[in-house]
Design a protein around this motif. Structure first.
Motif, mmCIF file in Angstrom:
data_model
loop_
_atom_site.group_PDB
_atom_site.id
_atom_site.type_symbol
_atom_site.label_atom_id
_atom_site.label_comp_id
_atom_site.label_asym_id
_atom_site.label_seq_id
_atom_site.Cartn_x
_atom_site.Cartn_y
_atom_site.Cartn_z
ATOM 1 N N ASP A 23 10.438 -1.237 -0.490
ATOM 2 C CA ASP A 23 9.874 -0.806 0.781
ATOM 3 C C ASP A 23 9.057 0.475 0.631
ATOM 4 O OD1 ASP A 23 11.091 -2.920 2.131
ATOM 5 O OD2 ASP A 23 12.949 -1.785 2.391
ATOM 6 N N ASP A 24 9.296 1.229 -0.440
ATOM 7 C CA ASP A 24 8.672 2.538 -0.601
ATOM 8 C C ASP A 24 7.514 2.557 -1.592
ATOM 9 O OD1 ASP A 24 10.480 3.494 1.168
ATOM 10 O OD2 ASP A 24 11.737 4.541 -0.278
ATOM 11 N N VAL A 25 7.585 1.718 -2.603
ATOM 12 C CA VAL A 25 6.579 1.768 -3.673
ATOM 13 C C VAL A 25 5.336 0.995 -3.252
ATOM 14 C CG1 VAL A 25 6.071 1.171 -6.055
ATOM 15 C CG2 VAL A 25 8.333 2.020 -5.442
ATOM 16 N N ARG A 26 4.204 1.652 -3.321
ATOM 17 C CA ARG A 26 2.920 1.020 -3.039
ATOM 18 C C ARG A 26 1.928 1.467 -4.095
ATOM 19 N NH1 ARG A 26 5.737 -1.275 -0.100
ATOM 20 N NH2 ARG A 26 5.561 -1.754 2.113
ATOM 21 N N CYS A 27 1.017 0.575 -4.459
ATOM 22 C CA CYS A 27 -0.066 0.944 -5.369
ATOM 23 C C CYS A 27 -1.389 0.781 -4.641
ATOM 24 C CB CYS A 27 -0.029 0.083 -6.631
ATOM 25 S SG CYS A 27 1.380 0.434 -7.707
ATOM 26 N N LEU A 28 -2.413 1.404 -5.181
ATOM 27 C CA LEU A 28 -3.742 1.368 -4.589
ATOM 28 C C LEU A 28 -4.654 0.475 -5.405
ATOM 29 C CD1 LEU A 28 -4.190 5.189 -3.845
ATOM 30 C CD2 LEU A 28 -3.447 3.398 -2.253
ATOM 31 N N VAL A 29 -5.437 -0.341 -4.724
ATOM 32 C CA VAL A 29 -6.464 -1.119 -5.402
ATOM 33 C C VAL A 29 -7.738 -0.275 -5.461
ATOM 34 C CG1 VAL A 29 -5.508 -3.350 -4.747
ATOM 35 C CG2 VAL A 29 -7.146 -2.230 -3.229
ATOM 36 N N SER A 30 -8.457 -0.412 -6.555
ATOM 37 C CA SER A 30 -9.689 0.371 -6.722
ATOM 38 C C SER A 30 -10.601 -0.352 -7.694
ATOM 39 C CB SER A 30 -9.368 1.774 -7.252
ATOM 40 O OG SER A 30 -9.036 1.722 -8.625
ATOM 41 N N SER A 31 -11.799 0.180 -7.868
ATOM 42 C CA SER A 31 -12.765 -0.420 -8.787
ATOM 43 C C SER A 31 -12.513 -0.028 -10.232
ATOM 44 C CB SER A 31 -14.195 -0.024 -8.380
ATOM 45 O OG SER A 31 -14.337 1.386 -8.409
ATOM 46 N N ALA A 32 -11.466 0.759 -10.501
ATOM 47 C CA ALA A 32 -11.123 1.114 -11.881
ATOM 48 C C ALA A 32 -10.768 -0.144 -12.660
ATOM 49 C CB ALA A 32 -9.958 2.092 -11.895
ATOM 50 N N ARG A 33 -10.999 -0.104 -13.965
ATOM 51 C CA ARG A 33 -10.745 -1.278 -14.789
ATOM 52 C C ARG A 33 -9.267 -1.647 -14.852
ATOM 53 N NH1 ARG A 33 -14.668 -4.966 -15.460
ATOM 54 N NH2 ARG A 33 -16.320 -4.337 -16.872
ATOM 55 N N GLU A 34 -8.393 -0.662 -14.845
ATOM 56 C CA GLU A 34 -6.966 -0.914 -14.977
ATOM 57 C C GLU A 34 -6.306 -0.982 -13.606
ATOM 58 O OE1 GLU A 34 -5.307 -1.478 -17.819
ATOM 59 O OE2 GLU A 34 -7.176 -1.307 -18.964
ATOM 60 N N PHE A 35 -5.385 -1.925 -13.451
ATOM 61 C CA PHE A 35 -4.588 -2.002 -12.237
ATOM 62 C C PHE A 35 -3.486 -0.948 -12.279
ATOM 63 C CE2 PHE A 35 -5.976 -6.489 -12.799
ATOM 64 C CZ PHE A 35 -6.669 -6.632 -11.611
ATOM 65 N N GLU A 36 -3.130 -0.422 -11.105
ATOM 66 C CA GLU A 36 -1.974 0.448 -11.039
ATOM 67 C C GLU A 36 -0.716 -0.391 -11.260
ATOM 68 O OE1 GLU A 36 -1.881 2.809 -7.521
ATOM 69 O OE2 GLU A 36 -3.593 4.024 -8.127
ATOM 70 N N ARG A 37 0.232 0.184 -11.991
ATOM 71 C CA ARG A 37 1.441 -0.547 -12.379
ATOM 72 C C ARG A 37 2.687 0.124 -11.813
ATOM 73 N NH1 ARG A 37 0.965 -3.755 -17.485
ATOM 74 N NH2 ARG A 37 -1.274 -3.927 -17.974
ATOM 75 N N ALA A 38 3.752 -0.650 -11.774
ATOM 76 C CA ALA A 38 5.076 -0.126 -11.442
ATOM 77 C C ALA A 38 6.112 -0.924 -12.219
ATOM 78 C CB ALA A 38 5.345 -0.231 -9.943
ATOM 79 N N ARG A 39 7.255 -0.303 -12.482
ATOM 80 C CA ARG A 39 8.358 -1.025 -13.095
ATOM 81 C C ARG A 39 8.838 -2.120 -12.145
ATOM 82 N NH1 ARG A 39 12.704 1.169 -13.135
ATOM 83 N NH2 ARG A 39 12.298 3.019 -11.827
#
Length: 439
Positions: A23-39
């Motif tokens: 419920d707390d962890v969110r990532c941001l989408v962007s034009s960067a080549r790498e995706f944001e990650r989480a465990r």
């Protein structure tokens, strides 16, 4: 790399009492080549069970698999490093990309979804029946055109189509427009042409500026095939790297929103996800709901998908904040021979999602049990329509007058394969000179 919310959780190692990590962890989408990650555990998944699902997918011919929760990349297939930057034909998933372009054109006020295509076609092109087809009919596969999926596609695979949009206008209408669902390939080629006429520029120029650039997809990443009159195919033949295909899926999952931009309006995305009058499983070139296309029948009611031949898919489950992209070469198992393999495409997704949902720390549904294959009813012999094949050569009732492999409406035709860049062959682009993600 993880987003700010994910950083706070992963680095701090704790959440507020009573709160769930997912419920707390969110990532941001962007034009960067790498995706944001989480465990995985940070978004409510067990790493070992998730990896078991990913290994299962690899063993079933999934060449690339990416699992996102809350827009965080939490699981990747064992072969992803080798395949993530390589353009791959996503086949009919191209249709959903065309839908997004129709939405952007509608947002700009350039395309009227309710209008008959008569509004956009040049005078004299097509008869009254074909010109009465609306843009919405094309988006919902309700054009009424005769269907022969294999025959419609083979002349694009072996690129001899003189002008796919004109060819569509020659195909007989088995039903009045807007009254019957028929999964036509030609009708989406016609739609891509209509969009091009509405926006008054080449479709791929519009797509690059309005859709791909905001997502960080570069023109050198992919190859989108054109016919011999330089019209972009709509029904298939976008060869795009899985890493970029996943971006398109995340855009859809975020209702057209990307970072600080609204690339496609949420109003259009809501219409695209609304069942059509002629097929409750289909919206605007998207498959909707459990049990439709390859979507397992036990998934939540709000599940929808982008779907292409050979299981090129993005599965989106809003209620679980889950997006799964994969590409590969079929991989489903049937006990009923060719007919079963053609008809029953849901076996592999079914067994994969059983494993994936079992990886949730708080499984959202009980285990549905093993896949039970329904009886095969498809006759593979019915996939070929001789009249439609002969039409390419200007012969028979589905031919458009004056359009054949040698000449189409007195316009010059490019040679077959002249549009194909080095290293690209039907399914994939390989080699140092081919399109692809290089860094």
């Amino acid at each position: 790399m993880v987003g700010a919310a994910a950083v706070a959780l992963v680095a701090g190692g704790a959440v507020a009492a009573g709160a769930r990590a997912e419920d707390d962890v969110r990532c941001l989408v962007s034009s960067a080549r790498e995706f944001e990650r989480a465990r995985p555990e940070a978004v409510g998944l067990d790493t070992d069970r998730l990896n078991d699902a990913l290994r299962f997918a690899k063993d079933r011919n999934r060449l690339n698999v990416q699992v996102f929760r809350n827009d965080c990349l939490v699981g990747v297939g064992p072969g992803n490093e080798l395949t993530g930057g390589t353009p791959w034909n996503i086949w009919s998933s191209t249709k959903s990309v065309v839908s997004l372009l129709a939405g952007i054109a509608w947002d700009r006020g350039a395309l009227d979804l309710r209008a008959p295509i008569d509004k956009y076609l040049p005078p004299g092109l097509g008869d009254t029946g074909h010109r009465s087809i609306t843009v919405q009919d094309l988006l919902t596969e309700a054009s009424g055109l005769r269907v022969s999926a294999f025959t419609e596609g083979i002349t694009g695979v072996f690129p001899i189509d003189p002008n796919s949009a004109v060819q569509a206008l020659g195909v007989r209408q088995d039903h009045p427009p807007g009254t019957h669902f028929s999964y036509s390939q030609r009708s989406v080629d016609l739609l891509s042409y209509v969009i091009e006429l509405a926006i008054n520029e080449p479709l791929q120029d519009f797509a690059q500026r309005e859709l791909f650039d905001p997502l960080g997809i570069r023109r050198s990443d992919y190859y989108w095939a054109r016919d011999r009159s330089a019209h972009t195919y709509g029904y298939a033949h976008l060869l795009i790297p899985p890493d970029d295909f996943a971006r398109i899926g995340l855009l859809v999952a975020n209702e057209g929103h990307w970072g600080t931009m609204q690339v496609v309006s949420s109003d259009y995305m809501a219409m695209a996800r609304t069942p059509s009058r002629t097929n409750e499983c289909y919206g605007y070139l998207f498959w909707l709901g459990p049990g439709c296309a390859e979507i397992p029948d036990f998934l939540p009611h709000d599940t929808y998908a982008i779907s292409g031949l050979g299981l090129q898919n993005v599965f989106i489950i809003p209620s679980l904040h889950l997006t799964v992209m994969w590409t590969g070469i079929f991989g489903n198992i049937s006990r009923q021979g060719l007919a079963g393999a053609v008809q029953n495409q849901a076996e592999l997704p079914y067994e994969f999602f059983r494993k994936l949902l079992a990886a949730f720390l708080h499984p959202p549904i009980p285990d549905p049990g093993p896949y039970i294959e329904p009886p095969a009813e498809v006759d593979p012999r019915g996939l070929i329509d001789t009249d439609m094949l002969l039409a390419v050569f200007g012969i028979g009732p589905d031919a458009y007058p004056g359009c054949n492999v040698f000449n189409c409406l007195n316009e010059p035709l490019a040679a077959p394969f002249s549009d194909t860049p080095p290293g690209c062959v039907i399914v994939v682009c390989l080699g140092s000179e081919a399109p692809g993600i290089r860094e």
